[in-house]
Scaffold this motif. Sequence first.
Motif, PDB file in Angstrom:
ATOM      1  N   LYS A  38       0.768  -1.047  -0.047  1.00 37.88           N
ATOM      2  CA  LYS A  38      -0.047   0.041  -0.058  1.00 37.88           C
ATOM      3  C   LYS A  38       0.804   1.363  -0.063  1.00 37.88           C
ATOM      4  O   LYS A  38       0.412   2.238  -0.435  1.00 37.88           O
ATOM      5  CB  LYS A  38      -1.148   0.133   1.279  1.00 37.88           C
ATOM      6  CG  LYS A  38      -2.272  -1.061   1.043  1.00 37.88           C
ATOM      7  CD  LYS A  38      -2.875  -0.857   2.109  1.00 37.88           C
ATOM      8  CE  LYS A  38      -4.310  -1.677   1.733  1.00 37.88           C
ATOM      9  NZ  LYS A  38      -5.087  -1.652   3.157  1.00 37.88           N
ATOM     10  N   ASP A 401     -12.567  12.983   7.534  1.00 34.02           N
ATOM     11  CA  ASP A 401     -12.316  12.206   6.256  1.00 34.02           C
ATOM     12  C   ASP A 401     -13.617  12.365   5.005  1.00 34.02           C
ATOM     13  O   ASP A 401     -13.365  11.989   4.103  1.00 34.02           O
ATOM     14  CB  ASP A 401     -12.235  10.679   6.463  1.00 34.02           C
ATOM     15  CG  ASP A 401     -13.499  10.102   7.104  1.00 34.02           C
ATOM     16  OD1 ASP A 401     -14.444  10.629   7.265  1.00 34.02           O
ATOM     17  OD2 ASP A 401     -13.750   8.785   7.342  1.00 34.02           O
ATOM     18  N   LYS A 403     -16.123  11.635   5.447  1.00 35.10           N
ATOM     19  CA  LYS A 403     -17.490  10.727   5.538  1.00 35.10           C
ATOM     20  C   LYS A 403     -18.194  10.418   6.750  1.00 35.10           C
ATOM     21  O   LYS A 403     -18.793   9.518   7.255  1.00 35.10           O
ATOM     22  CB  LYS A 403     -16.793   9.303   5.217  1.00 35.10           C
ATOM     23  CG  LYS A 403     -16.093   9.166   3.841  1.00 35.10           C
ATOM     24  CD  LYS A 403     -15.395   7.772   3.746  1.00 35.10           C
ATOM     25  CE  LYS A 403     -14.104   7.810   2.834  1.00 35.10           C
ATOM     26  NZ  LYS A 403     -13.171   7.022   3.021  1.00 35.10           N
ATOM     27  N   GLY A 451     -10.219  11.197   2.010  1.00 34.62           N
ATOM     28  CA  GLY A 451     -10.136  10.305   3.081  1.00 34.62           C
ATOM     29  C   GLY A 451      -9.443   8.740   2.883  1.00 34.62           C
ATOM     30  O   GLY A 451      -9.868   8.003   3.032  1.00 34.62           O
ATOM     31  N   LYS A 452      -8.320   8.969   2.369  1.00 35.03           N
ATOM     32  CA  LYS A 452      -7.583   7.690   1.898  1.00 35.03           C
ATOM     33  C   LYS A 452      -6.471   7.577   3.024  1.00 35.03           C
ATOM     34  O   LYS A 452      -6.306   6.235   3.593  1.00 35.03           O
ATOM     35  CB  LYS A 452      -7.046   7.708   0.529  1.00 35.03           C
ATOM     36  CG  LYS A 452      -6.580   6.299  -0.091  1.00 35.03           C
ATOM     37  CD  LYS A 452      -6.256   6.332  -1.477  1.00 35.03           C
ATOM     38  CE  LYS A 452      -5.878   4.896  -1.980  1.00 35.03           C
ATOM     39  NZ  LYS A 452      -5.148   5.248  -3.432  1.00 35.03           N
ATOM     40  N   TYR A 453      -5.763   8.291   3.418  1.00 35.44           N
ATOM     41  CA  TYR A 453      -4.449   8.356   4.052  1.00 35.44           C
ATOM     42  C   TYR A 453      -4.642   9.279   5.272  1.00 35.44           C
ATOM     43  O   TYR A 453      -5.234  10.330   5.281  1.00 35.44           O
ATOM     44  CB  TYR A 453      -3.138   8.494   3.459  1.00 35.44           C
ATOM     45  CG  TYR A 453      -2.947   7.689   2.269  1.00 35.44           C
ATOM     46  CD1 TYR A 453      -2.805   6.389   2.490  1.00 35.44           C
ATOM     47  CD2 TYR A 453      -3.005   8.308   0.985  1.00 35.44           C
ATOM     48  CE1 TYR A 453      -2.524   5.417   1.295  1.00 35.44           C
ATOM     49  CE2 TYR A 453      -2.713   7.585  -0.278  1.00 35.44           C
ATOM     50  CZ  TYR A 453      -2.438   6.163  -0.105  1.00 35.44           C
ATOM     51  OH  TYR A 453      -2.301   5.428  -1.172  1.00 35.44           O
ATOM     52  N   ASP A 480      -3.670   3.862   6.440  1.00 34.27           N
ATOM     53  CA  ASP A 480      -4.749   3.637   5.381  1.00 34.27           C
ATOM     54  C   ASP A 480      -5.943   3.660   6.175  1.00 34.27           C
ATOM     55  O   ASP A 480      -6.196   3.012   7.171  1.00 34.27           O
ATOM     56  CB  ASP A 480      -4.494   2.264   4.691  1.00 34.27           C
ATOM     57  CG  ASP A 480      -5.503   1.999   3.673  1.00 34.27           C
ATOM     58  OD1 ASP A 480      -6.632   2.781   3.475  1.00 34.27           O
ATOM     59  OD2 ASP A 480      -5.508   0.824   2.949  1.00 34.27           O
ATOM     60  N   SER A 482      -8.986   3.915   4.288  1.00 30.29           N
ATOM     61  CA  SER A 482     -10.052   3.755   3.559  1.00 30.29           C
ATOM     62  C   SER A 482     -11.123   2.669   3.999  1.00 30.29           C
ATOM     63  O   SER A 482     -12.271   2.799   3.613  1.00 30.29           O
ATOM     64  CB  SER A 482      -9.538   3.410   1.868  1.00 30.29           C
ATOM     65  OG  SER A 482      -8.791   2.344   2.163  1.00 30.29           O
ATOM     66  N   GLY A 483     -10.683   2.096   4.773  1.00 28.09           N
ATOM     67  CA  GLY A 483     -11.669   0.914   5.285  1.00 28.09           C
ATOM     68  C   GLY A 483     -12.159   1.306   6.509  1.00 28.09           C
ATOM     69  O   GLY A 483     -11.898   2.518   7.124  1.00 28.09           O
TER      70      GLY A 483
END
Length: 658
Positions: A38, A401, A403, A451-453, A480, A482-483
Amino acid sequence: MKNKFLKATLAITMVAALFSSCKPKNSGDVVSGDAAQKAYVAPGKYDEFYNFVSGGFSGQVSVYGLPSGRLLRVVPVFSVDPQSGYGFSEETKPMLNTSHGFVPWDDQHHTELSQTNGEVDGRWLFANANNTPRIARLDLKTFKTAEIIELPNSAGNHSSPFITENTEYVVAGTRFSVPSDNANGDVPINTYKKNFKGYLSFVKVGKEGQMDIAFQIEAPGVNFDLSHAGKGKSHGWFFFSCYNTEQANTLLEVNASQKDKDFIMAVNWKKAEEYIKAGKGKKVSTKYAHNTWDEKTHTAKSEIRNEVLVLSAKELKDICYMIPCPKSPHGCDVDPTGEYIVGSGKLAALIPVFSFDKLQNAIKNKQFDGEYDGIPVVKYEAALHGEVQKPGLGPLHTEFDGKGNAYTTFFVSSEVVKWDIKSLKVLDRVPTYYSVGHLCIPGGDSRKPFGKYLIAYNKITKDRYLPTGPELAQSAQIFDISGDKMQLILDFPTIGEPHYAQAAPADLIRNNGQLKFFKIEDNKHPFATKGEKEAKVVRNGKRIDVYMTSIRSHFASDNIEGIKLGDEVYFHVTNLEQDWDVPHGFAIKGADNAELLIMPGETCTLKWTPEKVGIFPFYCTDFCSALHQEMQGYVRVSPAGSSVPLTFSLGTNLPATK
Ligand code: RUQ
Ligand code: CUA
């Protein structure tokens, strides 16, 4: 008396215990199988994001690629940089001028990218100087410091350089309240409550980026720590965390930790603008420097300004409001919708989240709890959206992020905690190594985060790297996000001490019109030499101007004679190259400053005062061609009364034949 001392000592021990960091539990194997993949960016491939990281006590800004953590560049901002000649060349010296004269160093804590409609736009990066209060603007087309403005009436410019959503203003707040510049500052320190004031500066940013102090707000003498602008519905407001509302002037670690709640100060800057229009500002005399870089002359200019417009928060009752915030708040962050304001009390066991709508209602309905030094105090519950319970120890900073989640750093418990902004439920936590300060999500304080890293910037590294003596590099860690669960993917060391950082999608910067070289025909430097034929050496009394060129792989001229002791020699070197990534260096033996590193098409000047008679070689320091080692020359220095004539040449001054 003795009792008081004992109490104080006890309190120190308690605070110290609380504030020393602890190693996170389960610090075992947190790096799982696919982490390397990653963070891996193959050789020759570009990173996804540029990361602009504050340098803390290095005074500079460093630029990394994400997710690789590769260092791309260190941009000199507030500290001299012998490598590039910044602060050493005659052209760059004015950039570091202040009302105190030339200041070669500062402490750089926060970076902020310019925004349009609340989104990062890739034009400029702002940076604060903490020690001698200043704000710098970096041009992201050239990655150079383009402008520096000093802040009068201020000390410890920490809550800076946060900006409004269309880059209308960049702000600065006083961390160390002090008597204002035009007051008599020769007062006993223990008259703090009476004589010390806090100032908030609103610096207007023009179309081309030019900065100008629009106004200052005189506020109570507390420590303003961090700030963030409202956005969306709260655009028009600014929020500043403040501690030491006890107004202590000694042993702050105890005396400024007495109250259960300090404040976030909400500032209605649109209202302040109305008061300015209505003539409510007072012009106050002071002195501050404004330094600008001119891309055409490749030279900085420093101007001292003498006046600033001040509004009094005390007199104008409806521009500032205090929101109680537990306890000694540090970070002050606004979510992407502009509705939620997060205060991070370093000594608080919870995170309060305030609601902008509720704050507006509370103000409308006068739900106040008296005043603090003439500023209305809003009732805590009236402005509160809710509290995150038991989030961790020592909350410092929060990013978002986009979200619906917030991520807060915890210095004492060394972790990043993810929580839901609306429900205030803790969703996830990961350990950091160790004692995390700031964090960054690309666009994480804007209306549009990527909002990925998430990058955590740690104050202490301890056992994470091979030992390097008593001091170890500070470090960053990439997660990371993203999850649902945060996953650690990389550690990388940083330059200086990182505080805040920002990041932007790589394409935004890469495609913003990056400058590859300066056009020689546009060079308006008064000592530019645009061709080798124009190279010359001119004496004017004791001043010698060397008009010199550099191109692969020689200088013109490269033999100079007739310099005498007592002369002041100015080497104005123009780099004639018109190609990307071909700087030439210039260094001369015995010079008491640094080298020049001249970009293609640019002219830079090194001042040299020879102290000895003899032959002095100069050479190019940047390996520019296969014949780089041949890129050199000689200066002959003769005694003061010598009759050696002034001569200069290239390729003709061959050895006398017998
Ligand atoms: S600070 S580690 Cu100087 Cu921004 Cu909080
Ligand atoms: Cu020019 Cu090496």
